[in-house]
Design a protein around this motif. Structure first.
Motif, PDB file in Angstrom:
ATOM      1  N   ASN A  89       0.837  -1.193   0.000  1.00 46.51           N
ATOM      2  CA  ASN A  89       0.000   0.000   0.000  1.00 46.51           C
ATOM      3  C   ASN A  89       0.878   1.251   0.000  1.00 46.51           C
ATOM      4  N   GLU A  90       1.220   1.749  -1.190  1.00 49.82           N
ATOM      5  CA  GLU A  90       2.103   2.901  -1.312  1.00 49.82           C
ATOM      6  C   GLU A  90       1.350   4.196  -1.010  1.00 49.82           C
ATOM      7  N   LYS A  91       1.976   5.078  -0.240  1.00 54.48           N
ATOM      8  CA  LYS A  91       1.341   6.340   0.119  1.00 54.48           C
ATOM      9  C   LYS A  91       1.509   7.364  -0.999  1.00 54.48           C
ATOM     10  N   ILE A  92       0.431   8.094  -1.246  1.00 58.27           N
ATOM     11  CA  ILE A  92       0.434   9.165  -2.238  1.00 58.27           C
ATOM     12  C   ILE A  92       0.900  10.446  -1.542  1.00 58.27           C
ATOM     13  N   ARG A  93       1.783  11.182  -2.194  1.00 56.66           N
ATOM     14  CA  ARG A  93       2.273  12.453  -1.639  1.00 56.66           C
ATOM     15  C   ARG A  93       1.373  13.576  -2.156  1.00 56.66           C
ATOM     16  N   ILE A  94       0.818  14.362  -1.229  1.00 58.55           N
ATOM     17  CA  ILE A  94      -0.103  15.442  -1.578  1.00 58.55           C
ATOM     18  C   ILE A  94       0.404  16.738  -0.961  1.00 58.55           C
ATOM     19  N   ALA A  95       0.415  17.805  -1.759  1.00 56.75           N
ATOM     20  CA  ALA A  95       0.812  19.122  -1.263  1.00 56.75           C
ATOM     21  C   ALA A  95      -0.439  19.988  -1.147  1.00 56.75           C
ATOM     22  N   ALA A  96      -0.600  20.615   0.001  1.00 53.93           N
ATOM     23  CA  ALA A  96      -1.734  21.508   0.237  1.00 53.93           C
ATOM     24  C   ALA A  96      -1.207  22.939   0.333  1.00 53.93           C
ATOM     25  N   TYR A  97      -1.740  23.815  -0.495  1.00 55.78           N
ATOM     26  CA  TYR A  97      -1.319  25.218  -0.520  1.00 55.78           C
ATOM     27  C   TYR A  97      -2.428  26.071   0.078  1.00 55.78           C
TER      28      TYR A  97
ATOM     29  N   ARG B 285      -7.445  24.627   5.756  1.00 55.50           N
ATOM     30  CA  ARG B 285      -6.860  23.366   6.221  1.00 55.50           C
ATOM     31  C   ARG B 285      -7.957  22.320   6.437  1.00 55.50           C
ATOM     32  N   LEU B 286      -9.036  22.708   7.095  1.00 59.10           N
ATOM     33  CA  LEU B 286     -10.132  21.767   7.350  1.00 59.10           C
ATOM     34  C   LEU B 286     -10.724  21.231   6.050  1.00 59.10           C
ATOM     35  N   LEU B 287     -10.968  22.116   5.089  1.00 62.21           N
ATOM     36  CA  LEU B 287     -11.540  21.690   3.808  1.00 62.21           C
ATOM     37  C   LEU B 287     -10.599  20.750   3.058  1.00 62.21           C
ATOM     38  N   ILE B 288      -9.325  21.098   3.029  1.00 62.39           N
ATOM     39  CA  ILE B 288      -8.348  20.258   2.330  1.00 62.39           C
ATOM     40  C   ILE B 288      -8.236  18.895   3.001  1.00 62.39           C
ATOM     41  N   GLU B 289      -8.139  18.876   4.334  1.00 58.17           N
ATOM     42  CA  GLU B 289      -8.013  17.604   5.047  1.00 58.17           C
ATOM     43  C   GLU B 289      -9.227  16.719   4.824  1.00 58.17           C
ATOM     44  N   GLU B 290     -10.420  17.299   4.866  1.00 60.96           N
ATOM     45  CA  GLU B 290     -11.633  16.503   4.643  1.00 60.96           C
ATOM     46  C   GLU B 290     -11.673  15.936   3.229  1.00 60.96           C
TER      47      GLU B 290
ATOM     48  N   PHE C 188      -8.631   9.644  -0.604  1.00 57.82           N
ATOM     49  CA  PHE C 188      -7.398   8.859  -0.603  1.00 57.82           C
ATOM     50  C   PHE C 188      -7.312   8.021   0.660  1.00 57.82           C
ATOM     51  N   GLU C 189      -6.841   6.808   0.494  1.00 59.15           N
ATOM     52  CA  GLU C 189      -6.748   5.886   1.624  1.00 59.15           C
ATOM     53  C   GLU C 189      -5.415   6.039   2.371  1.00 59.15           C
ATOM     54  N   SER C 190      -4.358   6.149   1.620  1.00 58.58           N
ATOM     55  CA  SER C 190      -3.028   6.202   2.206  1.00 58.58           C
ATOM     56  C   SER C 190      -2.263   7.371   1.577  1.00 58.58           C
ATOM     57  N   TYR C 191      -1.879   8.351   2.389  1.00 55.68           N
ATOM     58  CA  TYR C 191      -1.276   9.562   1.843  1.00 55.68           C
ATOM     59  C   TYR C 191      -0.335  10.227   2.843  1.00 55.68           C
ATOM     60  N   ILE C 192       0.499  11.096   2.298  1.00 53.69           N
ATOM     61  CA  ILE C 192       1.348  11.983   3.098  1.00 53.69           C
ATOM     62  C   ILE C 192       0.968  13.395   2.672  1.00 53.69           C
ATOM     63  N   LEU C 193       0.451  14.176   3.592  1.00 61.79           N
ATOM     64  CA  LEU C 193      -0.022  15.533   3.294  1.00 61.79           C
ATOM     65  C   LEU C 193       0.997  16.541   3.811  1.00 61.79           C
ATOM     66  N   THR C 194       1.498  17.383   2.913  1.00 65.52           N
ATOM     67  CA  THR C 194       2.454  18.424   3.269  1.00 65.52           C
ATOM     68  C   THR C 194       1.808  19.781   3.035  1.00 65.52           C
ATOM     69  N   GLU C 195       1.930  20.686   4.000  1.00 76.74           N
ATOM     70  CA  GLU C 195       1.309  22.008   3.915  1.00 76.74           C
ATOM     71  C   GLU C 195       2.295  23.072   3.480  1.00 76.74           C
TER      72      GLU C 195
END
Length: 64
Positions: free
Chosen positions: A2-10, A42-47, A53-60
């Motif tokens: 289960n590879e984690k997807i990398r997501i950037a939140a701006y 932040r709340l909207l992006i996280e939700e 996505f099931e498995s992810y890494i979220l960077t802000e």
């Protein structure tokens, strides 16, 4: 596997909030309570990420 997807939140501080007292301190790296616009973004992006996505890494990233 289960590879984690990398997501950037701006997130960006709204123009209306840049005129509030203490905002300049935040721009210079000082401390202040987090702005309402950043908190809501932040709340909207996280939700959204949690629901799509099931498995992810979220960077802000924030622009003030």
């Amino acid at each position: 596997m289960n590879e984690k997807i990398r997501i950037a939140a701006y997130m960006r501080l709204s123009k209306a909030e840049t005129s509030f007292p203490g905002t300049e301190a935040v721009k210079r790296g000082g401390t202040k309570d987090e702005s309402n616009s950043i908190r809501m973004q932040r709340l909207l992006i996280e939700e959204f990420v949690k629901s799509h996505f099931e498995s992810y890494i979220l960077t802000e990233f924030q622009d003030m």
